[in-house]
Design an enzyme around this catalytic site. Structure first.
Site, mmCIF file in Angstrom:
data_model
loop_
_atom_site.group_PDB
_atom_site.id
_atom_site.type_symbol
_atom_site.label_atom_id
_atom_site.label_comp_id
_atom_site.label_asym_id
_atom_site.label_seq_id
_atom_site.Cartn_x
_atom_site.Cartn_y
_atom_site.Cartn_z
ATOM 1 N N HIS A 121 0.866 -1.182 0.000
ATOM 2 C CA HIS A 121 0.000 0.000 0.000
ATOM 3 C C HIS A 121 0.906 1.236 0.000
ATOM 4 C CE1 HIS A 121 -4.174 1.715 0.979
ATOM 5 N NE2 HIS A 121 -3.377 2.745 0.756
ATOM 6 N N GLU B 239 -3.976 0.335 -5.608
ATOM 7 C CA GLU B 239 -4.040 1.383 -6.641
ATOM 8 C C GLU B 239 -2.865 1.293 -7.600
ATOM 9 O OE1 GLU B 239 -4.900 5.087 -4.573
ATOM 10 O OE2 GLU B 239 -6.986 4.479 -4.339
HETATM 11 C C1 BGC Z 1 -5.352 5.519 -0.836
HETATM 12 C C2 BGC Z 1 -5.321 5.801 0.637
HETATM 13 C C3 BGC Z 1 -5.631 7.270 0.874
HETATM 14 C C4 BGC Z 1 -7.031 7.522 0.369
HETATM 15 C C5 BGC Z 1 -7.569 8.903 0.647
HETATM 16 C C6 BGC Z 1 -6.431 6.214 -1.583
HETATM 17 O O1 BGC Z 1 -5.839 6.744 -2.720
HETATM 18 O O2 BGC Z 1 -5.338 4.131 -1.073
HETATM 19 O O3 BGC Z 1 -4.071 5.416 1.139
HETATM 20 O O4 BGC Z 1 -5.476 7.625 2.200
HETATM 21 O O5 BGC Z 1 -7.068 7.298 -1.014
HETATM 22 O O6 BGC Z 1 -6.924 9.885 -0.096
#
Ligand code: BGC
Length: 436
Positions: A115, A160
């Site tokens: 992550h 992601e």
């Molecule tokens: C991510 C998180 C992030 C969240 C809020 C996502 O892109 O996986 O780590 O905190 O969005 O911005």
């Protein structure tokens, strides 16, 4: 608004990521950058974060007590493999205890293996632009599956996977600033110029690698790096399956709900292909896909449009638009014939009544997807705890639980119980050994 439970077996839970909550992730790339006096990208260092490394049992107990039946968290590669090829048995044992804790509370774990944060040594080797990362990642995945797979069920290899190309797209014009919501992550709006000026002083952190070759996961990706991420996922999946064929393996993608104004249909199709379609080639053989959404993106003939006049904005500057989730879930289902897990959907706000509304509207539209036969298996809200929003620091509050960082005391918000009311298992399971 109906808050009746989803069908039996449906996962209703919350998500976190190791670097954002655990604290003291000292072998990671982001820790090294955050601590450097010359760095400019992080507003503040993560430090002890919200001490989840030590307080996970309390956090899982709160989640279960509210009726949630699933917890998505990440295992930190930098802890498991602090030096190349050396696996740390104490760190592995820690995550065994976290997994065990989930099971004792009747909570299904959804484990992410990467992550955003990586071991510092990986960046010295060229990070997410280096071919060697494919094998390095597979080796780590295989080790975790071998050691911990008996307690796992759902495994997300990479969170992601498409984020780096999205960052490339917004940083492409180094003079430009982004619009809020251009990328759904905690990055400053002047990311492009910031990256250009802030990498040079950091090269000493990564073996004096050329500044332009510092490739952590949140730097803009090249097409080569994008393909390396895709193949790292495939190699990681193969290593997991070799150790534990029964595990359900997929990855997660950050997806906007694109909405075209007249004349923008073709460019929206191109954006959707860039964000999702091009990744299907790496997903052949996956058991599910994780969908992550925070808002919509309206596109006009001239390009991306700002939120409509008077629209409610979140702390991130995104338009409050919870039904975007159902739109992307349907779009994914039109191209992907397999189970879908919502692995993130959430809102940064200081007003918890808006989080409750976000959950109600988001889940209302998601329930309709199920009624229409879309194969959605669960919903994991971002986030269980207020936490470290990457480069924006602790200023954005996404949590169902507030944390007083001076004392690390937890304060559940009403939205936690509201989410629990949607769970097919509203009554908490009592832990077998009196843990709480
Ligand atoms: C991510 C998180 C992030 C969240 C809020 C996502 O892109 O996986 O780590 O905190 O969005 O911005």
């Amino acid at each position: 608004m109906r808050t009746s439970p989803f069908p039996s077996g449906f996962l209703i839970g919350a998500a976190t990521a190791a670097h954002q909550v655990e604290g003291n992730n000292t072998h990671s790339d982001f820790w090294a950058i955050e601590q450097d006096p010359n760095q400019q990208s992080f507003a503040e260092p993560s430090l002890a974060a919200v001490d989840h490394y030590n307080r996970y049992a309390e956090d899982i107990a709160l989640l279960a007590a509210a009726g949630l039946n699933a917890y998505r968290f990440s295992i930190e590669w930098a802890r498991i493999e602090p030096e190349p090829g050396r696996f740390d048995s104490a760190a592995i044992q820690h995550y065994r205890e976290v997994l065990d804790c989930c099971h004792r509370f009747g909570v299904t774990p959804v484990v992410t293996l990467h992550h955003f944060s990586s071991p510092r040594w990986l960046i010295t080797e060229g990070g997410w632009e280096a071919e060697s990362t494919v094998e390095r990642f597979a080796s780590y995945c295989g080790q975790v599956a071998t050691e911990l797979g008996d307690l796992m069920e759902w495994v997300c290899t990479i969170n992601e996977a498409n984020m780096g190309l999205q960052l490339y797209a917004v940083a492409r014009d180094m003079a430009a600033t982004m619009m809020p919501g251009s990328v759904q992550v905690g990055a400053p709006l002047d990311l492009g110029p910031l990256m250009a000026r802030s990498m040079a002083p950091l090269s000493h952190l990564f073996g004096n690698i050329e500044p332009g070759r510092i490739a952590h996961f949140l730097t803009p990706r090249t097409l080569t790096g994008n393909d390396i991420i895709g193949r790292a996922h495939q190699a990681g999946r193969a290593a997991i399956k070799a150790a534990r064929p029964e595990l359900k393996v997929g990855w997660t993608l950050s997806l906007h709900a694109y909405q075209a104004e007249p004349g923008a249909e073709a460019s929206v199709r191109a954006e959707q292909d860039a964000e999702f379609g091009q990744y299907l080639q790496y997903m052949d053989g996956d058991d599910f896909v994780g969908v992550q959404n925070y808002t919509r993106k309206r596109v006009g003939a001239e390009g991306v449009l700002p939120p409509p006049e008077g629209a409610e904005l979140t702390q991130m500057g995104y338009e409050f638009y919870p039904a975007a989730l159902a739109q992307v879930v349907r779009e994914v289902a039109a191209q992907w014939q397999g189970p879908i897990l919502v692995t993130e959907h959430g809102i940064a706000t200081g007003d918890d009544t808006r989080r409750v509304a976000f959950i109600d509207e988001g889940l209302g539209a998601l329930r309709q997807c199920l009624a229409d036969g879309v194969d959605v298996r669960g919903y994991l809200h971002w986030s269980l705890l207020d936490n470290f929003e990457w480069m924006l620091g602790f200023s954005r509050t996404f949590g169902l639980i507030a944390v007083d960082r001076a004392t690390q005391a937890r304060h559940p918000k009403p939205s936690l119980a509201r989410l629990g009311a949607y769970s097919p298992r509203p009554q908490p399971t009592e832990p077998a050994t009196g843990e709480a």
